[in-house]
Design an enzyme around this catalytic site. Structure first.
Site, PDB file in Angstrom:
ATOM      1  N   ARG A   1      33.011  99.498 -47.601  1.00  0.00           N
ATOM      2  CA  ARG A   1      31.560  99.259 -47.675  1.00  0.00           C
ATOM      3  C   ARG A   1      31.131  98.843 -49.083  1.00  0.00           C
ATOM      4  NH1 ARG A   1      30.364 105.287 -45.657  1.00  0.00           N
ATOM      5  NH2 ARG A   1      32.422 104.924 -44.785  1.00  0.00           N
TER       6      ARG A   1
ATOM      7  N   ASP B   1      37.799 106.451 -51.096  1.00  0.00           N
ATOM      8  CA  ASP B   1      38.432 105.919 -49.892  1.00  0.00           C
ATOM      9  C   ASP B   1      37.431 105.186 -48.992  1.00  0.00           C
ATOM     10  OD1 ASP B   1      40.461 105.365 -48.137  1.00  0.00           O
ATOM     11  OD2 ASP B   1      40.611 107.409 -47.318  1.00  0.00           O
TER      12      ASP B   1
ATOM     13  N   LYS C   1      44.738 109.005 -49.860  1.00  0.00           N
ATOM     14  CA  LYS C   1      45.050 109.263 -48.449  1.00  0.00           C
ATOM     15  C   LYS C   1      46.327 110.087 -48.337  1.00  0.00           C
ATOM     16  CE  LYS C   1      43.166 105.057 -46.312  1.00  0.00           C
ATOM     17  NZ  LYS C   1      42.145 105.744 -45.507  1.00  0.00           N
TER      18      LYS C   1
ATOM     19  N   GLU D   1      36.020 102.483 -49.559  1.00  0.00           N
ATOM     20  CA  GLU D   1      35.969 101.298 -50.409  1.00  0.00           C
ATOM     21  C   GLU D   1      35.477 100.049 -49.682  1.00  0.00           C
ATOM     22  OE1 GLU D   1      38.599 102.260 -48.821  1.00  0.00           O
ATOM     23  OE2 GLU D   1      39.178 100.375 -47.887  1.00  0.00           O
TER      24      GLU D   1
HETATM   25  N1  BES Z   1      40.500 101.561 -44.111  1.00  0.00           N
HETATM   26  C1  BES Z   1      39.954 102.839 -43.856  1.00  0.00           C
HETATM   27  C2  BES Z   1      39.564 103.054 -42.398  1.00  0.00           C
HETATM   28  C3  BES Z   1      40.709 103.037 -41.407  1.00  0.00           C
HETATM   29  C4  BES Z   1      41.355 104.220 -41.114  1.00  0.00           C
HETATM   30  C5  BES Z   1      41.070 101.873 -40.778  1.00  0.00           C
HETATM   31  C6  BES Z   1      42.399 104.200 -40.213  1.00  0.00           C
HETATM   32  C7  BES Z   1      42.107 101.862 -39.867  1.00  0.00           C
HETATM   33  C8  BES Z   1      42.768 103.016 -39.584  1.00  0.00           C
HETATM   34  C9  BES Z   1      38.705 103.046 -44.697  1.00  0.00           C
HETATM   35  O1  BES Z   1      38.709 102.443 -45.931  1.00  0.00           O
HETATM   36  C10 BES Z   1      38.571 104.509 -44.929  1.00  0.00           C
HETATM   37  O2  BES Z   1      39.419 105.059 -45.563  1.00  0.00           O
HETATM   38  N2  BES Z   1      37.494 105.109 -44.412  1.00  0.00           N
HETATM   39  C11 BES Z   1      37.261 106.488 -44.568  1.00  0.00           C
HETATM   40  C12 BES Z   1      35.802 106.691 -44.888  1.00  0.00           C
HETATM   41  C13 BES Z   1      35.476 108.088 -45.319  1.00  0.00           C
HETATM   42  C14 BES Z   1      36.099 108.375 -46.653  1.00  0.00           C
HETATM   43  C15 BES Z   1      33.972 108.222 -45.392  1.00  0.00           C
HETATM   44  C16 BES Z   1      37.632 107.184 -43.265  1.00  0.00           C
HETATM   45  O3  BES Z   1      37.391 106.628 -42.192  1.00  0.00           O
HETATM   46  O4  BES Z   1      38.220 108.262 -43.343  1.00  0.00           O
HETATM   47 ZN    ZN Z   2      39.931 100.803 -46.099  1.00  0.00          ZN
HETATM   48 MN    MN Z   3      39.622 103.641 -47.434  1.00  0.00          MN
END
Ligand code: BES
Ligand code: ZN
Ligand code: MN
Length: 473
Positions: free
Chosen positions: A326, A322, A252, A324
């Site tokens: 799911r 990222d 990230k 993770e």
């Molecule tokens: N934990 C994050 C989602 C998230 C983002 C929660 C901001 C709260 C605030 C999750 O693990 C994630 O990183 N999701 C990615 C998925 C993508 C890589 C398909 C996302 O939402 O960017």
């Molecule tokens: Zn996450």
């Molecule tokens: Mn993530």
């Protein structure tokens, strides 16, 4: 930990030498105790607090008297009665319209509005310790008392969910989260906690949890909380327990990464809900599962392009480390469906940033094929002050979950929140299933209503209310 919440009792008599709170509806229309007050400075807007000159009398605006207004008013009162000259206690003179629902909303606000999380050697700020709600009609005392107790239980659960999510990740690793949950559960009669370690996960084939947790020096855990209060239905609540989400190899950006210490908010809500359901001895069977892992970067981290085998044998082609959440939820869902014979599986997760764009930061997303279940969640939420909006499991995107080299693709193209839900749906089998994406409302930047900045504890109350509604079936 944990934060001490404002206590609330209901009685029919007011006390001498205790500050008094008079309620003021929009207008302003003053409630009992307001006859001699100068109303020129007040409007009655929900949450408006005014201390009347040289007296121990306050007025508290309750707006039009909607449930949201009472929640806001309760929270504003807890905040106003704080600081160096905070009274130890105060009497709130209820208006005759108060029923169980309104008491619940007010108490929820009052208990949670003063919530604060700060790790410090200093003493916390002074805050009112308790409130007495003074009802005019003795006939209602019992109903209102039980409403206040229930609201306090809901607030306690929310507060614990906030504490767990606010805990910094240098302290909160998977083992800490699991042992903390188990220690808390051990104190509640009827609630059993089992914590599984990485060896057990290996033997059982929890490939998703092991892949995600593999990059961290702090190994994954799997929490199983069991409560059996009798009753026909067995509900399984599953919460995402990522104790920190760096994104892994698909790292990230630095901005905002620190917020990912709350990425176990779903797991925290499940732990808190199980505690409340057991404490309230609801006549229902509920199991809580929390797969805990730290999504980190290292030589042992999982990679994009990997094929991971989940519990039960299905495989996933990893595209982005990222995504993770799911990966760990898929294992837990397969485990629930195969070993627990549930009547309903509900998973809760801070799953996709996309949901923050779709619904903003104050509303959770509900995914399910069942109209009835969707309505149950939305209604349960509205009774406890949590907003939900149903999202579609779009048929035209289902195909995209298939992979050439594995059973499923981890990040199928399409709208992010929906694509993630369609991936998870593959692991629900034939069991009625609800997916709750709380990426938006799990955290707040602002103080509003009963929410303070930081983790909100969102969804703990809905889960408890949902269990209660099923126990009445
Ligand atoms: N934990 C994050 C989602 C998230 C983002 C929660 C901001 C709260 C605030 C999750 O693990 C994630 O990183 N999701 C990615 C998925 C993508 C890589 C398909 C996302 O939402 O960017
Ligand atoms: Zn996450
Ligand atoms: Mn993530």
């Amino acid at each position: 930990m944990p934060t001490k919440l404002v206590d609330v009792e209901v009685a029919t008599t007011s006390r001498r030498n205790v500050p008094t709170v008079v309620l003021a509806a929009t207008g302003p229309a003053l409630g009992p105790g307001g006859d001699d007050l100068d109303a020129s400075e007040i409007t009655g807007k929900a949450g408006e607090t005014v201390r009347h000159r040289d007296t121990e009398v306050w007025t508290l605006g309750v707006g039009t008297g909607s449930l949201g207004d009472y929640r806001t008013a309760g929270a504003a009162l807890a905040r106003a009665l704080s600081g160096d000259d905070a009274p130890r206690t105060a009497d709130v003179l209820l208006t005759p319209d108060f029923d169980a629902e309104k008491v619940r909303a007010f108490v929820l606000g009052a208990a949670l509005g003063g919530y604060r999380f700060k790790v410090t050697a200093e003493d916390g700020p002074k805050r009112v310790g308790s409130l007495r709600l003074v009802a005019g009609d003795p006939g209602f005392e019992e109903v209102l008392t039980s409403a206040a107790l229930k609201a306090h239980a809901l607030a306690t659960a929310t507060s614990l969910a906030r504490d767990l999510a606010n805990a910094p990740s240098n302290v909160k690793d998977p083992r800490w989260l699991a042992t903390t949950a188990a220690k808390l559960a051990d104190k509640v009669p009827g609630l059993t906690a089992v914590v599984r370690d990485e060896k057990w996960l290996q033997q059982q084939g929890f490939g998703g949890v092991l892949a995600v947790g593999g990059g961290s020096a702090r190994p994954p855990r799997f929490i199983e909380l069991t409560y059996d209060g009798g009753g026909a239905e067995h509900l399984v609540f599953i919460g995402k327990g990522i104790t920190f989400d760096t994104g892994g190899i698909s790292v990230k950006p630095a901005d905002g990464m620190h917020l990912m210490r709350t990425d176990m908010a779903g797991g925290g809500a499940v732990i808190s809900a199980l505690m409340a359901v057991a404490r309230r001895q609801l006549p229902i069977k509920v199991t809580g599962l929390v797969p805990c892992a730290e999504n980190h970067i290292s030589g042992s981290a999982y990679r994009p392009g990997d094929v991971v085998r989940h519990y039960g044998g299905a495989t996933t082609e990893v595209q982005n480390t990222d995504a993770e959440g799911r990966m760990v939820l898929a294992d837990a869902m397969a485990y629930a469906v195969r070993t627990l014979s549930p009547d309903l599986v509900v998973d809760v997760a801070t799953l996709t940033g996309a949901m923050k764009v779709s619904l903003g930061l104050r509303t959770g997303a509900v995914f399910t094929t069942s109209d009835e279940l969707a309505a149950s969640v939305v209604e349960a939420g509205s009774r406890v002050g949590e907003k939900w909006w149903r999202m579609p499991l779009l048929e035209e995107h289902v195909e995209a979950v298939a992979s050439e080299i594995a059973d499923y693709k981890q990040c199928p193209p399409g709208p992010g929140g929906i694509a993630a839900a369609l991936f998870l749906q593959k692991f629900a089998g034939d069991v009625p299933w609800v997916h709750l994406d709380i990426a938006g409302p799990a955290r707040s930047e602002k103080v509003y209503d009963e929410v303070v900045a930081g983790a909100t504890g969102f969804s703990a109350r809905t889960l408890i209310e949902l269990a209660e509604s099923f126990s009445r079936k």
